[in-house]
Design a protein around this motif. Structure first.
Motif, short mmCIF file in Angstrom:
data_model
loop_
_atom_site.label_atom_id
_atom_site.label_comp_id
_atom_site.label_asym_id
_atom_site.label_seq_id
_atom_site.Cartn_x
_atom_site.Cartn_y
_atom_site.Cartn_z
N MET A 1 -4.16 -27.01 -1.77
CA MET A 1 -2.68 -26.90 -1.75
C MET A 1 -1.93 -25.63 -2.28
N LEU A 2 -3.33 -24.56 -1.03
CA LEU A 2 -2.36 -23.21 -1.38
C LEU A 2 -0.96 -22.84 -0.35
N GLN A 3 -1.39 -24.29 0.74
CA GLN A 3 -0.61 -24.35 2.09
C GLN A 3 0.55 -25.43 1.75
N ASP A 4 1.03 -26.01 0.72
CA ASP A 4 1.79 -26.96 0.04
C ASP A 4 3.19 -26.83 0.26
N LYS A 5 4.44 -26.61 0.46
CA LYS A 5 5.56 -26.97 0.65
C LYS A 5 6.48 -26.42 -0.65
N ASP A 6 5.53 -27.03 -1.58
CA ASP A 6 6.38 -26.84 -2.92
C ASP A 6 6.21 -25.27 -3.27
N LEU B 1 1.82 -21.13 -5.90
CA LEU B 1 1.54 -21.01 -7.44
C LEU B 1 0.73 -21.09 -8.59
N THR B 2 0.31 -22.34 -8.91
CA THR B 2 -0.10 -22.90 -9.60
C THR B 2 -1.66 -23.53 -9.35
N ALA B 3 -1.44 -23.70 -7.44
CA ALA B 3 -3.24 -23.59 -6.90
C ALA B 3 -3.83 -22.29 -7.56
N ALA B 4 -2.70 -21.27 -7.29
CA ALA B 4 -3.38 -19.67 -6.33
C ALA B 4 -3.81 -19.55 -8.47
N ASP C 1 -10.51 -14.73 -1.73
CA ASP C 1 -10.31 -14.89 -0.22
C ASP C 1 -9.26 -15.80 0.13
N ALA C 2 -8.48 -16.93 -0.47
CA ALA C 2 -8.12 -17.82 0.14
C ALA C 2 -6.88 -17.79 -0.01
N ILE C 3 -6.26 -16.56 -1.82
CA ILE C 3 -5.27 -16.92 -1.83
C ILE C 3 -4.80 -15.21 -0.78
N LYS C 4 -5.34 -14.81 -0.55
CA LYS C 4 -4.61 -13.15 -0.26
C LYS C 4 -3.46 -13.39 0.56
N PRO C 5 -3.29 -14.60 2.09
CA PRO C 5 -2.11 -14.33 2.50
C PRO C 5 -0.75 -15.17 1.58
N LEU C 6 -0.85 -15.64 0.42
CA LEU C 6 0.22 -15.42 -0.34
C LEU C 6 0.58 -14.37 -0.90
N VAL C 7 -0.14 -12.95 -0.46
CA VAL C 7 0.89 -12.06 -0.65
C VAL C 7 2.12 -11.42 0.08
N LYS C 8 2.09 -12.63 1.28
CA LYS C 8 3.10 -13.01 1.90
C LYS C 8 4.06 -13.88 2.22
N ASP C 9 3.89 -15.25 1.05
CA ASP C 9 4.43 -15.77 0.53
C ASP C 9 5.66 -15.78 0.69
N PRO C 10 7.09 -16.40 1.45
CA PRO C 10 7.81 -16.34 1.51
C PRO C 10 8.56 -16.46 -0.10
N ASP C 11 8.25 -17.10 -1.12
CA ASP C 11 8.63 -17.11 -2.22
C ASP C 11 8.46 -16.06 -2.64
N LEU C 12 9.15 -15.43 -3.63
CA LEU C 12 8.72 -13.77 -4.44
C LEU C 12 7.95 -14.32 -5.53
N VAL C 13 8.27 -15.06 -6.41
CA VAL C 13 7.41 -16.04 -7.32
C VAL C 13 6.27 -16.12 -7.30
N VAL C 14 5.35 -16.25 -5.96
CA VAL C 14 4.71 -16.37 -5.77
C VAL C 14 3.38 -15.53 -5.40
N LYS C 15 4.58 -14.60 -4.82
CA LYS C 15 4.21 -13.31 -3.98
C LYS C 15 3.78 -12.30 -4.61
N MET C 16 5.04 -11.85 -6.11
CA MET C 16 4.11 -11.62 -7.40
C MET C 16 3.51 -11.85 -8.02
#
Length: 169
Positions: free
Chosen positions: A112-117, A122-125, A138-153
């Motif tokens: 779900m970390l790959q979901d388009k929404d 964010l909720t999966a993380a 380990d799986a959420i680490k790539p989300l520090v480069k997520d296009p969404d600022l809220v997810v990234k933070m």
């Protein structure tokens, strides 16, 4: 109030009352109480009606609470709900799995970390953080480069908190 108490009593009856409680879901005025009562009954017949309530803006939180209360027996159905075409169902399933905190959900939540929404990611993380499994970190680490600022933070905060927990004292 009488109907509310009657529905609560039906929930205490358990499995023999499942069909009657499912019928009560049609009545908007008492649906919330019927959902809550179904969440107390460990019977597989309650799962699909509760998942169906995740589609309702008014009752999705109640249905999520009921599925969380069921806990482990709801896991398989919730994991299947992650593939639902309805975005609300997917989001609420992620929330419920995070609250149940069963490590068996980790792989499905990682997907779900790959979901388009962005909110689902964010909720999966956050759900993976609650479960606390290393694979989730380990799986959420790539989300520090997520296009969404809220997810990234949020992911940065999750990773910092995880690091703090595992740092030697």
């Amino acid at each position: 109030q009488v109907r509310e108490v009657a529905i609560e009593a039906l929930g205490m009856v358990g499995s023999p009352a499942v069909e009657l409680l499912i019928k009560q879901l049609r009545d908007w005025d008492i649906r919330k109480y019927a959902i809550k009562a179904l969440g107390k009954i460990r019977d597989e017949r309650v799962l699909e009606p509760l998942i169906a309530q995740l589609r309702s803006d008014e009752f999705k939180e109640d249905a999520t609470d009921a599925l969380v209360e069921l806990g482990q027996p709801a896991m398989e159905t919730l994991v299947k709900a992650l593939k639902d075409k309805d975005e609300n169902v997917r989001k609420q399933a992620v929330i419920a799995l995070g609250r149940i905190q069963d490590p068996a959900a980790v792989d499905a939540l990682i997907e779900m970390l790959q979901d388009k929404d962005w909110f689902t990611r964010l909720t999966a993380a956050a759900a993976l953080e609650k479960i606390g499994d290393e694979r989730g970190r380990d799986a959420i680490k790539p989300l520090v480069k997520d296009p969404d600022l809220v997810v990234k933070m949020r992911v940065e905060r999750i990773l910092a908190a995880w690091k703090k927990k595992t740092a030697p004292a």
